[in-house]
Write an enzyme that holds these catalytic residues in place. Structure first.
Site, PDB file in Angstrom:
ATOM      1  CE1 TYR A 105      83.477 -26.364   4.832  1.00  0.00           C
ATOM      2  CE2 TYR A 105      83.755 -24.943   2.705  1.00  0.00           C
ATOM      3  CZ  TYR A 105      83.097 -25.232   4.106  1.00  0.00           C
ATOM      4  OH  TYR A 105      81.907 -24.467   4.363  1.00  0.00           O
ATOM      5  CB  CYS A 130      82.823 -19.260  -8.307  1.00  0.00           C
ATOM      6  SG  CYS A 130      83.067 -17.773  -7.671  1.00  0.00           S
ATOM      7  CG  ASN A 169      86.678 -21.687  -9.088  1.00  0.00           C
ATOM      8  OD1 ASN A 169      86.641 -21.062  -8.056  1.00  0.00           O
ATOM      9  ND2 ASN A 169      86.791 -22.843  -8.921  1.00  0.00           N
ATOM     10  N   GLY A 170      88.409 -18.739  -9.088  1.00  0.00           N
ATOM     11  CA  GLY A 170      89.783 -18.393  -8.685  1.00  0.00           C
ATOM     12  C   GLY A 170      89.936 -17.151  -8.211  1.00  0.00           C
ATOM     13  N   GLY A 211      79.262 -22.146  -4.120  1.00  0.00           N
ATOM     14  CA  GLY A 211      78.716 -20.772  -4.078  1.00  0.00           C
ATOM     15  C   GLY A 211      77.536 -20.584  -3.677  1.00  0.00           C
TER      16      GLY A 211
END
Length: 504
Positions: free
Chosen positions: A257, A2, A101-102, A28
């Site tokens: 990526y 995210c 995020n995670g 996201g």
């Protein structure tokens, strides 16, 4: 994966948060949300969809406040329900919202503790809601009517002792300010910066430095593993190490990526790291195939372009854009469901036969995960008249599920899991396949910051650095998160949505 952002400004921050989320959209595409605070009044807008679709003019006009949070969501489990869009909010104590995020790895234990000991209610199965309630409970335990920086840092220290896994967080405490913190291993990225205005200093916390760049914030640094920063509504910055044994072990797949090439993460340029990936991959190809017959190198847009350019240069062959991308199709890797990913490949990419016909083509991609994209692209190249189709991956074989916030949970859906490189080559239909070596991938990053010698590489080597992931955990995760489970969850969500629409 995210994207998160938090801003303490001297004027309404809604438009800055919107712009930052737009820059972080690559992290996201499932949902977006924003919450602002105007004095003690909170304003929120969140829903499924892209940033540009979630926030209309009438929404932005309501999002007043000089401090605020934003989030773009990429789901790792479950449906795409709007209830899972962030930021999340609890009203006690003070009024706290949080964007995360995670992925936590001890969510079951924490959920039980929150219900049985902390007596707090959870409304979703999101680990982000668990993080929020842990933080809120630890603040409430302190019991002070007026918060001090020491109180905030004490609550985060207690959170670190309870939570395991990966988390980069920004939280807002109504009337007080913005908090940013990172897990003790620094798995997920988060940075902060400063901008001088005519009314004083403004601060911003974000997943990637590029979000600061576009809004003219000067990057101060990354938030260190285990560290927390607290920025008051008046623009006072406080920072403290809140973990007992922090160490830097960032996720290596961010550089492969996820991250934009114009970002800096832990002092490492994403662009430069991808250049070095291409250089090292070229050396391996020349080692394995010194008398190669490659005519042209073609990248799979967009993340492999940087590695592909230097790879072609070092091999002494042409570099050509032989695949054109439809930029209105989302990133296929993060789309839920195998059927949707496969359909989207053909919609997303179209070959240029003039650059492919009667040539030995080396296709370069950043990685091979499920194999959906590369199988379709190899077929495209053959249909466009390629004489031979070789395939190069700038990353090693992805063999193991990820538990720290990337949607690679089901080992059975990873094409390299339990297979040799020759078997993968046959499955994708290529004439030859070459992967990056893990040691070379690590060196591509370490050269950018020699002080970082360890990385979170579990998708490649199966080593989970937090140490609480066993086969039972992975088996349960596979049951919950494989494509069949996601299809059922999304079907249930669509059914519920149809019913809700019918009731309006």
């Amino acid at each position: 994966m995210c994207g998160i952002v938090g801003i303490v400004g001297k004027h309404d921050v809604n438009h800055d948060i919107y712009d930052a989320l737009t820059v972080l959209q690559h992290r996201g595409q499932d949902a977006a949300g924003m919450m602002t605070c105007d004095n003690l009044r909170l304003h929120q807008r969140k829903s499924n969809g892209l940033v540009k679709d979630v926030f209309r003019l009438q929404d932005m006009e309501q999002l007043h406040g000089t401090i605020g949070l934003g989030h773009v969501r990429y789901p790792t489990a479950g449906s795409s329900s709007p209830a899972l869009a962030q930021p999340f909010y609890v009203n006690s104590p003070f009024g706290i919202s949080l964007a995360h995020n995670g992925n936590l790895t001890n969510t079951d234990n924490l959920a039980r503790e929150l219900f049985q000991s902390d007596q707090r209610h959870l409304n979703t199965d999101s680990d982000s809601e668990i993080l929020l309630n842990i933080f809120a409970h630890e603040l409430q335990k302190i019991g002070n009517l007026v918060l001090s920086p020491d109180d905030v840092f004490a609550a985060i220290s207690a959170l670190h002792r309870r939570c395991r896994g990966a988390y980069a967080v920004t939280a807002m405490i109504a009337g007080y300010g913005i908090v940013g913190f990172r897990d003790p291993n620094g798995i997920r990225p988060v940075v902060f910066g400063k901008r001088e205005s005519e009314h004083g200093a403004e601060y911003m916390i974000a997943s990637e430095s590029v979000a600061l760049d576009v809004l003219d914030f000067e990057l101060i640094r990354d938030i260190a593993p285990g560290e927390a920063i607290y920025i008051t509504v008046n623009g006072e910055l406080h920072a403290r190490q809140c973990a007992d044994h922090p160490q830097i072990r960032p996720c290596i797949f961010e550089h492969v990526y996820f991250a934009r090439p114009d970002s800096l993460m832990d002092g490492i340029s994403v662009y430069k790291s991808r250049l070095r990936m291409g250089q090292r991959l070229a050396r391996k190809i020349l080692r394995l195939m010194p008398e190669h017959d490659i005519d042209v190198v073609i990248p799979v847009p967009d993340t492999s372009r940087v590695a592909g350019q230097v790879l072609a240069y070092d091999l002494g062959v042409k570099f050509r854009e032989g695949l054109m991308k439809n930029r209105y199709i989302g990133r296929t890797f993060i789309m839920p469901g195998q059927k949707l990913r496969k359909k989207s490949v053909r919609q997303k990419l179209n070959p240029i036969p003039l650059e492919i016909r009667d040539k030995n083509v080396l296709l370069v991609d950043d990685s091979i995960v499920r194999g959906t994209t590369c199988e379709e692209i190899v077929r495209m190249a053959r249909d466009a008249g390629a004489r031979k189709v070789y395939f190069a991956s700038a990353a090693p074989p992805v063999k193991y599920p990820n538990v720290y916030g990337i949607d690679m949970p089901s080992a059975s859906e990873l094409i390299a899991h339990g297979r040799t490189e020759e078997e993968v080559c046959q499955l994708i239909g290529a004439d030859w396949l070459v992967y990056q070596d893990l040691s070379d991938l690590k060196m591509s990053l370490t050269e950018g910051n020699p002080s970082i010698t360890e990385f979170e590489c579990s998708v490649f080597d199966g080593h989970y650095i937090v140490g609480d992931v066993d086969q039972t955990y992975l088996s349960r995760l596979e049951t919950l998160r494989n494509d069949n489970a996601k299809d059922r969850a999304n079907a249930s969500f669509l059914s519920d949505s149809d019913y809700a629409i019918g009731m309006q």
